[in-house]
Design a protein around this motif. Sequence first.
Motif, PDB file in Angstrom:
ATOM      1  N   GLU A  26       0.835  -1.203   0.000  1.00  0.00           N
ATOM      2  CA  GLU A  26       0.000   0.000   0.000  1.00  0.00           C
ATOM      3  C   GLU A  26       0.870   1.255   0.000  1.00  0.00           C
ATOM      4  OE1 GLU A  26      -2.268  -0.456   3.530  1.00  0.00           O
ATOM      5  OE2 GLU A  26      -3.151  -2.381   2.925  1.00  0.00           O
ATOM      6  N   THR A  27       1.950   1.207   0.783  1.00  0.00           N
ATOM      7  CA  THR A  27       2.881   2.336   0.840  1.00  0.00           C
ATOM      8  C   THR A  27       3.563   2.536  -0.508  1.00  0.00           C
ATOM      9  OG1 THR A  27       3.275   1.788   3.167  1.00  0.00           O
ATOM     10  CG2 THR A  27       4.833   3.311   2.127  1.00  0.00           C
ATOM     11  N   LEU A  28       3.937   1.424  -1.140  1.00  0.00           N
ATOM     12  CA  LEU A  28       4.572   1.509  -2.454  1.00  0.00           C
ATOM     13  C   LEU A  28       3.604   2.051  -3.504  1.00  0.00           C
ATOM     14  CD1 LEU A  28       6.639  -1.803  -2.455  1.00  0.00           C
ATOM     15  CD2 LEU A  28       7.533   0.532  -2.398  1.00  0.00           C
ATOM     16  N   ARG A  29       2.328   1.666  -3.413  1.00  0.00           N
ATOM     17  CA  ARG A  29       1.340   2.186  -4.364  1.00  0.00           C
ATOM     18  C   ARG A  29       1.210   3.707  -4.218  1.00  0.00           C
ATOM     19  NH1 ARG A  29       1.096  -1.271  -8.416  1.00  0.00           N
ATOM     20  NH2 ARG A  29       0.592  -3.377  -7.736  1.00  0.00           N
ATOM     21  N   THR A  30       1.363   4.203  -2.992  1.00  0.00           N
ATOM     22  CA  THR A  30       1.335   5.653  -2.781  1.00  0.00           C
ATOM     23  C   THR A  30       2.500   6.310  -3.507  1.00  0.00           C
ATOM     24  OG1 THR A  30       0.269   5.415  -0.618  1.00  0.00           O
ATOM     25  CG2 THR A  30       1.417   7.492  -1.049  1.00  0.00           C
ATOM     26  N   ALA A  31       3.685   5.697  -3.403  1.00  0.00           N
ATOM     27  CA  ALA A  31       4.861   6.235  -4.096  1.00  0.00           C
ATOM     28  C   ALA A  31       4.670   6.192  -5.606  1.00  0.00           C
ATOM     29  CB  ALA A  31       6.108   5.455  -3.695  1.00  0.00           C
ATOM     30  N   LEU A  32       4.075   5.115  -6.095  1.00  0.00           N
ATOM     31  CA  LEU A  32       3.813   4.994  -7.537  1.00  0.00           C
ATOM     32  C   LEU A  32       2.793   6.029  -7.994  1.00  0.00           C
ATOM     33  CD1 LEU A  32       3.647   1.092  -7.819  1.00  0.00           C
ATOM     34  CD2 LEU A  32       5.485   2.573  -8.657  1.00  0.00           C
ATOM     35  N   ALA A  33       1.790   6.293  -7.152  1.00  0.00           N
ATOM     36  CA  ALA A  33       0.774   7.295  -7.488  1.00  0.00           C
ATOM     37  C   ALA A  33       1.367   8.701  -7.503  1.00  0.00           C
ATOM     38  CB  ALA A  33      -0.386   7.220  -6.507  1.00  0.00           C
TER      39      ALA A  33
ATOM     40  N   MET B  79      -5.079   5.633 -10.000  1.00  0.00           N
ATOM     41  CA  MET B  79      -5.567   4.541 -10.854  1.00  0.00           C
ATOM     42  C   MET B  79      -4.423   3.963 -11.692  1.00  0.00           C
ATOM     43  SD  MET B  79      -8.588   4.425  -9.817  1.00  0.00           S
ATOM     44  CE  MET B  79      -9.216   3.167 -10.934  1.00  0.00           C
ATOM     45  N   LYS B  80      -3.567   4.833 -12.224  1.00  0.00           N
ATOM     46  CA  LYS B  80      -2.438   4.369 -13.025  1.00  0.00           C
ATOM     47  C   LYS B  80      -1.465   3.548 -12.180  1.00  0.00           C
ATOM     48  CE  LYS B  80      -2.484   8.296 -16.252  1.00  0.00           C
ATOM     49  NZ  LYS B  80      -1.747   9.524 -16.672  1.00  0.00           N
ATOM     50  N   ALA B  81      -1.337   3.916 -10.891  1.00  0.00           N
ATOM     51  CA  ALA B  81      -0.387   3.233 -10.012  1.00  0.00           C
ATOM     52  C   ALA B  81      -0.709   1.752  -9.869  1.00  0.00           C
ATOM     53  CB  ALA B  81      -0.368   3.907  -8.644  1.00  0.00           C
ATOM     54  N   LYS B  82      -1.990   1.401 -10.016  1.00  0.00           N
ATOM     55  CA  LYS B  82      -2.388  -0.007  -9.875  1.00  0.00           C
ATOM     56  C   LYS B  82      -1.825  -0.882 -10.986  1.00  0.00           C
ATOM     57  CE  LYS B  82      -6.725   1.169  -7.507  1.00  0.00           C
ATOM     58  NZ  LYS B  82      -8.210   1.086  -7.539  1.00  0.00           N
ATOM     59  N   LYS B  83      -1.451  -0.251 -12.101  1.00  0.00           N
ATOM     60  CA  LYS B  83      -0.947  -1.006 -13.238  1.00  0.00           C
ATOM     61  C   LYS B  83       0.577  -0.951 -13.357  1.00  0.00           C
ATOM     62  CE  LYS B  83      -5.165  -0.303 -15.962  1.00  0.00           C
ATOM     63  NZ  LYS B  83      -5.733   0.212 -17.244  1.00  0.00           N
ATOM     64  N   LYS B  84       1.212  -0.149 -12.512  1.00  0.00           N
ATOM     65  CA  LYS B  84       2.669  -0.061 -12.562  1.00  0.00           C
ATOM     66  C   LYS B  84       3.295  -1.314 -11.949  1.00  0.00           C
ATOM     67  CE  LYS B  84       3.107   4.992 -12.606  1.00  0.00           C
ATOM     68  NZ  LYS B  84       3.681   6.180 -11.926  1.00  0.00           N
ATOM     69  N   PRO B  85       4.450  -1.739 -12.453  1.00  0.00           N
ATOM     70  CA  PRO B  85       5.055  -2.998 -11.984  1.00  0.00           C
ATOM     71  C   PRO B  85       5.553  -2.926 -10.548  1.00  0.00           C
ATOM     72  CG  PRO B  85       6.516  -1.859 -13.523  1.00  0.00           C
ATOM     73  CD  PRO B  85       5.214  -1.118 -13.550  1.00  0.00           C
ATOM     74  N   MET B  86       5.326  -4.028  -9.809  1.00  0.00           N
ATOM     75  CA  MET B  86       5.825  -4.156  -8.445  1.00  0.00           C
ATOM     76  C   MET B  86       6.368  -5.575  -8.271  1.00  0.00           C
ATOM     77  SD  MET B  86       3.938  -3.787  -4.712  1.00  0.00           S
ATOM     78  CE  MET B  86       3.316  -2.151  -5.076  1.00  0.00           C
ATOM     79  N   ASP B  87       7.680  -5.695  -8.156  1.00  0.00           N
ATOM     80  CA  ASP B  87       8.310  -7.002  -7.966  1.00  0.00           C
ATOM     81  C   ASP B  87       8.289  -7.372  -6.490  1.00  0.00           C
ATOM     82  OD1 ASP B  87       8.886  -7.113 -10.665  1.00  0.00           O
ATOM     83  OD2 ASP B  87      10.892  -6.259 -10.422  1.00  0.00           O
ATOM     84  N   GLU B  88       8.070  -8.654  -6.213  1.00  0.00           N
ATOM     85  CA  GLU B  88       8.115  -9.161  -4.843  1.00  0.00           C
ATOM     86  C   GLU B  88       9.369  -9.999  -4.653  1.00  0.00           C
ATOM     87  OE1 GLU B  88       4.663 -11.115  -3.397  1.00  0.00           O
ATOM     88  OE2 GLU B  88       3.341  -9.385  -3.682  1.00  0.00           O
ATOM     89  N   LYS B  89      10.095  -9.691  -3.588  1.00  0.00           N
ATOM     90  CA  LYS B  89      11.333 -10.394  -3.262  1.00  0.00           C
ATOM     91  C   LYS B  89      11.303 -10.828  -1.796  1.00  0.00           C
ATOM     92  CE  LYS B  89      13.564  -9.421  -7.216  1.00  0.00           C
ATOM     93  NZ  LYS B  89      14.204 -10.408  -8.123  1.00  0.00           N
ATOM     94  N   THR B  90      12.305 -11.579  -1.405  1.00  0.00           N
ATOM     95  CA  THR B  90      12.495 -11.959  -0.004  1.00  0.00           C
ATOM     96  C   THR B  90      13.934 -11.642   0.384  1.00  0.00           C
ATOM     97  OG1 THR B  90      13.236 -14.217  -0.469  1.00  0.00           O
ATOM     98  CG2 THR B  90      10.841 -13.850  -0.275  1.00  0.00           C
ATOM     99  N   PRO B  91      14.226 -11.529   1.673  1.00  0.00           N
ATOM    100  CA  PRO B  91      15.617 -11.299   2.088  1.00  0.00           C
ATOM    101  C   PRO B  91      16.555 -12.392   1.576  1.00  0.00           C
ATOM    102  CG  PRO B  91      14.131 -10.866   3.908  1.00  0.00           C
ATOM    103  CD  PRO B  91      13.299 -11.476   2.822  1.00  0.00           C
TER     104      PRO B  91
END
Length: 252
Positions: A70-77, A196-208
């Motif tokens: 959610e925090t990352l989506r804010t940054a993307l928005a 709305m555009k932020a929902k379509k921007k890429p977000m990769d998921e990683k682990t430590p």
Amino acid sequence: MKVLVPVKRVIDYNVKVRVKADGTGVDLANVKMSMNPFDEIAVEQAIRLKEAGKADEVIAVSIGVRQSQETLRTALAMGADRAILVIATDDVHNDIEPLAVAKILKGIIDEEKPGIVLAGKQAIDNDMNATGQMLAALTGWAQGTFASELEVDGDTATVTREVDGGLQTIKLKMPAIITVDLRLNEPRYASLPNIMKAKKKPMDEKTPGDYGVDVTPRLTIVGTAEPETRAAGIMVGSVDELIEKLKEVGAV
């Protein structure tokens, strides 16, 4: 040039923090969470660098629980181009320590090769003020902390720092790690179309584990307590009475 911006999910600064009844930590149940205010300033500055033609891509990174998306989506928005979410824990009460965060960010830097890392000077939940400095040590990059002004020109960055004695201006050879202070800028509000555009921007998921980092806590919380209630003020009728009161408490 890529700009990497770490962002953290914290209790919203408008919320009054409550301590758990057993003193084991802060109560996060039904509490509004948002982006750390200092990180928000870092995101804004990264976007301004891109708008000025001094950066090609802004990458937001968050390390913590899955809800940090959610925090990352804010940054993307706001205007970041893409995001990386490193899921380091399932427990919202488990705060990933600065050294582990810095090691993960070092792994991301090795992959992404950014020209600059813009981070908040500290998080408002633990107030560590350590991740940026640790990251600079791990990378061997130049660092500028507590930045209230930033100018990027080619392969150099000029940083005005807020220090105890006033302001200090330094010039850094890039790549560099810069942590930002409150007076650097005023973050923008995300518009509805950008949300709305932020929902379509890429977000990769990683682990430590993807970066070979162990996030096992090295610190133990012994106890958590609210600060003592401040005593009520005293009304005085004259300057002479004020001076006498100050003498009584040893203030003069």
